[in-house]
Write a protein that holds these residues in place. Structure first.
Motif, mmCIF file in Angstrom:
data_model
loop_
_atom_site.group_PDB
_atom_site.id
_atom_site.type_symbol
_atom_site.label_atom_id
_atom_site.label_comp_id
_atom_site.label_asym_id
_atom_site.label_seq_id
_atom_site.Cartn_x
_atom_site.Cartn_y
_atom_site.Cartn_z
ATOM 1 N N LYS A 146 0.834 -1.198 0.000
ATOM 2 C CA LYS A 146 0.000 0.000 0.000
ATOM 3 C C LYS A 146 0.873 1.255 0.000
ATOM 4 O O LYS A 146 0.633 2.190 -0.777
ATOM 5 C CB LYS A 146 -0.917 -0.004 1.226
ATOM 6 C CG LYS A 146 -1.830 1.201 1.331
ATOM 7 C CD LYS A 146 -2.728 1.077 2.564
ATOM 8 C CE LYS A 146 -3.628 2.270 2.724
ATOM 9 N NZ LYS A 146 -2.965 3.426 3.320
ATOM 10 N N LEU A 147 1.896 1.280 0.840
ATOM 11 C CA LEU A 147 2.776 2.445 0.897
ATOM 12 C C LEU A 147 3.561 2.618 -0.398
ATOM 13 O O LEU A 147 3.789 3.743 -0.852
ATOM 14 C CB LEU A 147 3.726 2.340 2.096
ATOM 15 C CG LEU A 147 3.052 2.434 3.466
ATOM 16 C CD1 LEU A 147 4.062 2.138 4.577
ATOM 17 C CD2 LEU A 147 2.416 3.800 3.667
ATOM 18 N N GLU A 148 3.963 1.522 -1.006
ATOM 19 C CA GLU A 148 4.677 1.585 -2.279
ATOM 20 C C GLU A 148 3.792 2.185 -3.372
ATOM 21 O O GLU A 148 4.223 3.064 -4.126
ATOM 22 C CB GLU A 148 5.149 0.194 -2.688
ATOM 23 C CG GLU A 148 5.911 0.175 -3.993
ATOM 24 C CD GLU A 148 6.390 -1.211 -4.389
ATOM 25 O OE1 GLU A 148 7.161 -1.288 -5.354
ATOM 26 O OE2 GLU A 148 5.998 -2.207 -3.753
ATOM 27 N N VAL A 149 2.542 1.740 -3.432
ATOM 28 C CA VAL A 149 1.609 2.252 -4.440
ATOM 29 C C VAL A 149 1.347 3.737 -4.204
ATOM 30 O O VAL A 149 1.356 4.538 -5.146
ATOM 31 C CB VAL A 149 0.289 1.439 -4.427
ATOM 32 C CG1 VAL A 149 -0.794 2.128 -5.236
ATOM 33 C CG2 VAL A 149 0.534 0.031 -4.942
ATOM 34 N N GLU A 150 1.120 4.119 -2.950
ATOM 35 C CA GLU A 150 0.875 5.531 -2.633
ATOM 36 C C GLU A 150 2.080 6.392 -3.001
ATOM 37 O O GLU A 150 1.932 7.468 -3.580
ATOM 38 C CB GLU A 150 0.555 5.701 -1.146
ATOM 39 C CG GLU A 150 -0.804 5.176 -0.759
ATOM 40 C CD GLU A 150 -1.062 5.227 0.743
ATOM 41 O OE1 GLU A 150 -0.183 5.660 1.517
ATOM 42 O OE2 GLU A 150 -2.166 4.811 1.139
ATOM 43 N N GLY A 151 3.283 5.907 -2.679
ATOM 44 C CA GLY A 151 4.498 6.645 -3.016
ATOM 45 C C GLY A 151 4.685 6.769 -4.514
ATOM 46 O O GLY A 151 5.068 7.831 -5.024
ATOM 47 N N SER A 152 4.397 5.692 -5.245
ATOM 48 C CA SER A 152 4.518 5.723 -6.706
ATOM 49 C C SER A 152 3.526 6.702 -7.317
ATOM 50 O O SER A 152 3.860 7.443 -8.241
ATOM 51 C CB SER A 152 4.284 4.331 -7.292
ATOM 52 O OG SER A 152 5.311 3.462 -6.918
ATOM 53 N N TYR A 153 2.309 6.703 -6.797
ATOM 54 C CA TYR A 153 1.284 7.619 -7.299
ATOM 55 C C TYR A 153 1.716 9.075 -7.069
ATOM 56 O O TYR A 153 1.626 9.901 -7.980
ATOM 57 C CB TYR A 153 -0.055 7.343 -6.622
ATOM 58 C CG TYR A 153 -1.129 8.317 -7.040
ATOM 59 C CD1 TYR A 153 -1.766 8.191 -8.274
ATOM 60 C CD2 TYR A 153 -1.476 9.385 -6.229
ATOM 61 C CE1 TYR A 153 -2.732 9.098 -8.681
ATOM 62 C CE2 TYR A 153 -2.444 10.297 -6.631
ATOM 63 C CZ TYR A 153 -3.067 10.154 -7.845
ATOM 64 O OH TYR A 153 -4.012 11.071 -8.237
ATOM 65 N N LYS A 154 2.185 9.369 -5.865
ATOM 66 C CA LYS A 154 2.618 10.735 -5.546
ATOM 67 C C LYS A 154 3.798 11.152 -6.419
ATOM 68 O O LYS A 154 3.870 12.298 -6.878
ATOM 69 C CB LYS A 154 2.982 10.851 -4.064
ATOM 70 C CG LYS A 154 1.786 10.755 -3.148
ATOM 71 C CD LYS A 154 2.211 10.752 -1.687
ATOM 72 C CE LYS A 154 1.022 10.542 -0.767
ATOM 73 N NZ LYS A 154 1.436 10.443 0.637
ATOM 74 N N THR A 155 4.723 10.219 -6.644
ATOM 75 C CA THR A 155 5.890 10.517 -7.468
ATOM 76 C C THR A 155 5.484 10.752 -8.917
ATOM 77 O O THR A 155 5.952 11.698 -9.559
ATOM 78 C CB THR A 155 6.905 9.364 -7.384
ATOM 79 O OG1 THR A 155 7.274 9.171 -6.020
ATOM 80 C CG2 THR A 155 8.157 9.673 -8.192
ATOM 81 N N THR A 156 4.596 9.911 -9.440
ATOM 82 C CA THR A 156 4.115 10.066 -10.812
ATOM 83 C C THR A 156 3.395 11.395 -10.978
ATOM 84 O O THR A 156 3.595 12.107 -11.974
ATOM 85 C CB THR A 156 3.181 8.899 -11.193
ATOM 86 O OG1 THR A 156 3.899 7.680 -11.052
ATOM 87 C CG2 THR A 156 2.668 9.037 -12.610
ATOM 88 N N ASP A 157 2.573 11.746 -10.011
ATOM 89 C CA ASP A 157 1.859 13.017 -10.040
ATOM 90 C C ASP A 157 2.844 14.190 -10.051
ATOM 91 O O ASP A 157 2.680 15.146 -10.812
ATOM 92 C CB ASP A 157 0.915 13.118 -8.838
ATOM 93 C CG ASP A 157 0.014 14.324 -8.911
ATOM 94 O OD1 ASP A 157 -0.605 14.543 -9.976
ATOM 95 O OD2 ASP A 157 -0.078 15.055 -7.903
ATOM 96 N N MET A 158 3.875 14.086 -9.214
ATOM 97 C CA MET A 158 4.889 15.132 -9.142
ATOM 98 C C MET A 158 5.629 15.247 -10.484
ATOM 99 O O MET A 158 5.863 16.350 -10.975
ATOM 100 C CB MET A 158 5.872 14.813 -8.011
ATOM 101 C CG MET A 158 6.944 15.847 -7.794
ATOM 102 S SD MET A 158 8.033 15.471 -6.399
ATOM 103 C CE MET A 158 8.522 13.791 -6.700
ATOM 104 N N LEU A 159 5.975 14.114 -11.076
ATOM 105 C CA LEU A 159 6.687 14.127 -12.360
ATOM 106 C C LEU A 159 5.832 14.701 -13.483
ATOM 107 O O LEU A 159 6.313 15.474 -14.309
ATOM 108 C CB LEU A 159 7.145 12.715 -12.724
ATOM 109 C CG LEU A 159 8.281 12.141 -11.889
ATOM 110 C CD1 LEU A 159 8.454 10.656 -12.182
ATOM 111 C CD2 LEU A 159 9.572 12.888 -12.139
ATOM 112 N N SER A 160 4.555 14.312 -13.508
ATOM 113 C CA SER A 160 3.687 14.789 -14.583
ATOM 114 C C SER A 160 3.394 16.280 -14.466
ATOM 115 O O SER A 160 3.147 16.946 -15.470
ATOM 116 C CB SER A 160 2.390 13.987 -14.626
ATOM 117 O OG SER A 160 1.633 14.191 -13.468
#
Length: 73
Positions: free
Chosen positions: A21-35
């Motif tokens: 769950k934490l990995e998915v949340e971190g990936s989502y936040k990172t992807t959002d930041m990158l986009s």
């Protein structure tokens, strides 16, 4: 940095679910930041700190370096 001195007993299955769950949340936040193109060192470290805080609240212990690397690369 310990905010919870109470040891919680979590099974391996529960630990895996927490980490996933934490990995998915971190990936989502990172992807959002990158986009958005708005990438800062502070935002990246905030993602890691928030994940570590949630991990400790849910497990009653700090994550190991290996667990951090497993989740966040």
């Amino acid at each position: 940095m310990s905010t919870n001195n109470t040891k919680k007993s979590v099974t391996e299955e529960e630990l895996t679910k927490i980490k996933n769950k934490l990995e998915v949340e971190g990936s989502y936040k990172t992807t959002d930041m990158l986009s958005s193109g708005n990438i800062t060192e502070k935002k990246i470290t905030d993602i890691l700190k928030e994940g570590a805080k949630q991990f400790e609240q849910q497990t009653g212990r700090q994550m190991t370096y290996g667990e951090m690397r497993e989740m966040y690369g």
